[in-house]
Structure formats: C-alpha cells, structure tokens
Design an enzyme around this catalytic site. Structure first.
Site, PDB file in Angstrom:
ATOM      1  N   ASP A  10       0.682  -1.312   0.063  1.00  0.00           N
ATOM      2  CA  ASP A  10      -0.037   0.112   0.088  1.00  0.00           C
ATOM      3  C   ASP A  10       0.898   1.225  -0.040  1.00  0.00           C
ATOM      4  OD1 ASP A  10      -2.654  -0.933  -0.122  1.00  0.00           O
ATOM      5  OD2 ASP A  10      -2.530  -1.829   1.971  1.00  0.00           O
ATOM      6  N   ASP A  12      -6.705  -3.832  -5.736  1.00  0.00           N
ATOM      7  CA  ASP A  12      -6.247  -2.613  -5.341  1.00  0.00           C
ATOM      8  C   ASP A  12      -4.923  -2.425  -5.780  1.00  0.00           C
ATOM      9  OD1 ASP A  12      -8.007  -4.365  -3.736  1.00  0.00           O
ATOM     10  OD2 ASP A  12      -8.219  -3.032  -2.064  1.00  0.00           O
TER      11      ASP A  12
HETATM   12  N1  GLY Z   1      -7.365  -1.394  -0.112  1.00  0.00           N
HETATM   13  C1  GLY Z   1      -8.514  -1.739   0.654  1.00  0.00           C
HETATM   14  C2  GLY Z   1      -9.655  -1.255   0.436  1.00  0.00           C
HETATM   15  O1  GLY Z   1      -9.956  -0.603  -0.644  1.00  0.00           O
HETATM   16  O2  GLY Z   1     -10.471  -1.185   1.007  1.00  0.00           O
END
Ligand code: GLY
Length: 398
Positions: free
Chosen positions: A114, A172
């Site tokens: 992330d 994601d």
């Molecule tokens: N990246 C985690 C979400 O979209 O909740």
C-alpha cells in the site's frame, strides 16, 4: 492522482462549455458548495487532530485514528493538499505540510504493497504542489520499498504478508503502480516502470472474469501459476466488490495514460461498461458496496467506490474519441452531482469533519459500514478537480 487533465478534444470541449455561464449553472453551484463544505470540514478536523498523533480514517461511530503504517495514512494529508489547491486557503496548505511530515520514515517500510496509497497520495500531492526535492526523494525511496515486494519468478508485487494465501495480490494493488511510473520518469531508471507494466499485464490475465468484473484476491504459487481466486472484502469469491471494480478501472486508465498501450485502454473500457451497464446500479449511481450483495436494494451504499469510479471516468473521457468520451463524462458528472447532494455531502460541523457520508470499508469483517472514510474524501476532491479542469473552470474563481 494526476492534477490536471489538459487534453480536451475540440467538439467535446465545446459541448462541455455548454450554454450556461458558470454562475447560472446549478452543477457549478453544487461544486462550489461542496468546496465550501470541504474547506470548513477539513479546517475542523485539522484543528481537532493538530495536537493528537495519527490520521483520521473513519467514524465507527467514534473516530478511527491510524498510524503511518495503516494503508489509509496518506489520504488525509493528500486531501488537505487537494483542498489547498482547489481553494487557495493557506491554512489548509500549512496543515497539509504538517500532516504529510507525520509520515516521515514510512518510505522505508516494506511490510505492505500500500506504499503507493500511503506515499503517493501524500508526498505525491505535496510534490505536485511544491515541486520540492524532499518529496521526490521520499517517493523514490518508497518505490524502492514497493518493488522489493515483487518476486521476479512470479512477476507481481505481493500485497499482504498476512493470511493463508501463498502469495496474495489484490486488485487494489493496481493503484500503487502510479507511483512507480512517476519514479521512472523522475529518475530516468526504467526498473520501476518495468515492474509496474509486468504487474499490470499479469493482473490483466488473472484477475478478471469474462464480463470484465474482477476477483478481489488472486494468490500465486511460487512458479507464478494461480493458487486461488477469491475475496477478502467482497460478499463472495465470485462477487463484484464495488470498490474493487473502481480500483481496476482507475488502475488500467492510469496505465494507458502512462504507457500508451491500447490493451490497457481496451480493458478500462470493458470495466467501465461492466460498471455503467450493471442492472443493480441504483438510480443515484452510488453503488451498493458489492454489486452482488444479497440484500440489494437494502444493502449499504459505498460513496468511496462512487468517488473512485467518477474520478477514473473523468480521466477515461479524455483518452477516447469524443462521442465515447461524452458518455464517460456524463456518467461521472451525474455521480459527482449525487455525491454533492445532501444525501452524501456532510453538513458543516457534522460527520466528524469528513466531507462525504455513507461509505463501506470492510463489511464482511463488520468494520466501517455506512461511515465516512478518508479515501472517499480524497477521490471525491480529485474528481472535482478533474471535473473543473475538463470544464475549463478555475476552482478559485467560481
Ligand atoms: N485497499 C483496501 C480497500 O479498498 O478497502
């Protein structure tokens, strides 16, 4: 995250300029009001959190405040930068700098994929605003940390280090690639871009179904074959989790912008078609948290998914022929107007200082259901920025 969408095709731009002057245009009035709310809400939350550590993430119903290692840590500083650029409010600029500095050191963290969200949405916004060398160094260092999570034998960046999966990659993760493209452009070193392109190619092959909807989690074996396809945050392994569809749309649109490779554009179009033609889309276009939620029409909506999708569609509208672009623009504009209505836009002084109401974080874990979320606010302001830019309007002169 890109600030301006400057390429407005000829006829399309004439259509956008339309017949209303900005003062008489109710859509512009709606955006003006939204910016006034955003400024006021962010000043409220910034003063509330000024002397507290961390970053506001959501209300559950009390504040969820997170530290720099949380995947959402970059959104609050990033939203402050966006709001500063939109409003010119110097107080927001000062707060944006303060909250961004709280992330110092996170660029060395290698425990998550992330880093793109955490660093590019904060330092990336700071760099775009100030053009400072320090932000650029942080972004490049974070890119080094991010590519360290790519096993060359598998070819994709590993998302998580927890769970039962051998090598999980979530949709994601497409969002984190934008930082890598930037790092290659900035340094002249192609390694970041190469990792991003390979990740996008392999994800395109393995994450999507016939109808262009996406699995949330694909796990890989050590030889690069697929171990499993399923979900973590969606309602079932075969469902279309709304925000995940948004991440995919945004990710492949951005990959086309960065590479010019038409297979990414075609893929973004297919995802857009899945979203725009979905029969379970509610009238106000803010999706249910999962397109296959069993309790539709009573299922919670996800304003964060709407914000991500609207922002992505604005960009996609600039990358295709005019008549097609207009369909994306019109849909994104309608979504933006819904988000800017009383149904989703907070009243000043409420909603914990967040801008939008009614998002869903992780419903299967019973976490953050029908709550404000800092990333909904981030992509909402980005969508506003893109909208105004496409209409040739300056937010500070509305
Ligand atoms: N990246 C985690 C979400 O979209 O909740």
């Amino acid at each position: 995250m890109r600030k301006n969408l400057l390429l407005i095709p000829g006829l399309f731009s004439l259509f956008l300029l339309g017949s209303c002057t900005p003062e008489s245009d109710p859509k512009v009035e709606a955006v003006k009001r939204a910016l006034d709310v955003a400024r006021s809400q962010l000043e409220l939350s910034a003063s509330e959190f000024d002397s507290l550590p961390g970053f506001p993430r959501s209300l559950m119903p009390k504040f969820k405040v997170v530290d720099p290692k949380d995947w959402t840590s970059g959104f609050y500083p990033g939203t402050l930068w966006e709001a500063y650029r939109l409003t010119g409010d110097e107080r927001l600029r000062a707060e944006a700098g303060k909250f961004t500095a709280r992330l110092e050191g996170i660029q060395y963290y290698k425990g998550t994929h992330d880093l793109g969200f955490m660093v590019f949405c904060s330092y990336g916004q700071q760099q775009q605003t100030l053009h400072d060398a320090h932000s650029a160094e942080v972004i490049v260092e974070a890119s080094n940390s991010l590519i360290s999570r790519c096993d060359p034998a598998i070819g994709v960046i590993r998302s998580w280090d927890f769970g039962e999966w051998n090598y999980p990659v979530i949709i994601d993760n497409m969002m984190n690639l934008e930082m890598l493209f930037w790092a290659s452009k900035h340094t002249g070193d192609p390694q970041y871009r190469d990792v991003a392109v390979r990740h996008a190619d392999i994800t395109l092959r393995n994450h999507f179904r016939e109808d262009a909807s996406s699995y949330h989690v694909v796990s890989y074996n050590d030889d690069g074959t697929v171990e499993s396809r399923g979900t973590f945050q969606g309602c079932s392994d075969t469902s279309a989790w709304a925000r995940g569809q948004g991440w995919g749309l945004y990710g492949y649109t951005m990959c086309y912008r960065e590479t010019g490779d038409t297979k990414y554009l075609d893929h973004a179009r297919r995802i857009a078609a899945f979203i725009m033609n979905h029969p379970r889309t509610p009238e106000d276009l803010v999706p249910y948290w999962d397109y296959d939620a069993p309790d539709i029409p009573d299922a919670p909506r996800d304003a964060s998914a709407a914000a991500v999708i609207a922002s992505a569609l604005f960009e996609l509208s600039t990358l295709v022929p005019e008549s097609e672009g207009k369909t994306y623009f019109d849909r994104a504009e309608a979504m933006l107007m819904s988000l800017s209505s009383d149904a989703y836009l907070a009243e000043k002084g409420t909603n914990g200082g967040f801008i939008l109401k009614h998002s869903v974080g992780h419903l299967p874990a019973e976490s953050e259901i029908d709550t404000p979320l800092n990333y909904a606010d981030y992509y909402y302001l980005e969508a506003i920025q893109r909208y105004l830019s496409l209409r040739g309007l300056d937010a500070r002169r509305l």
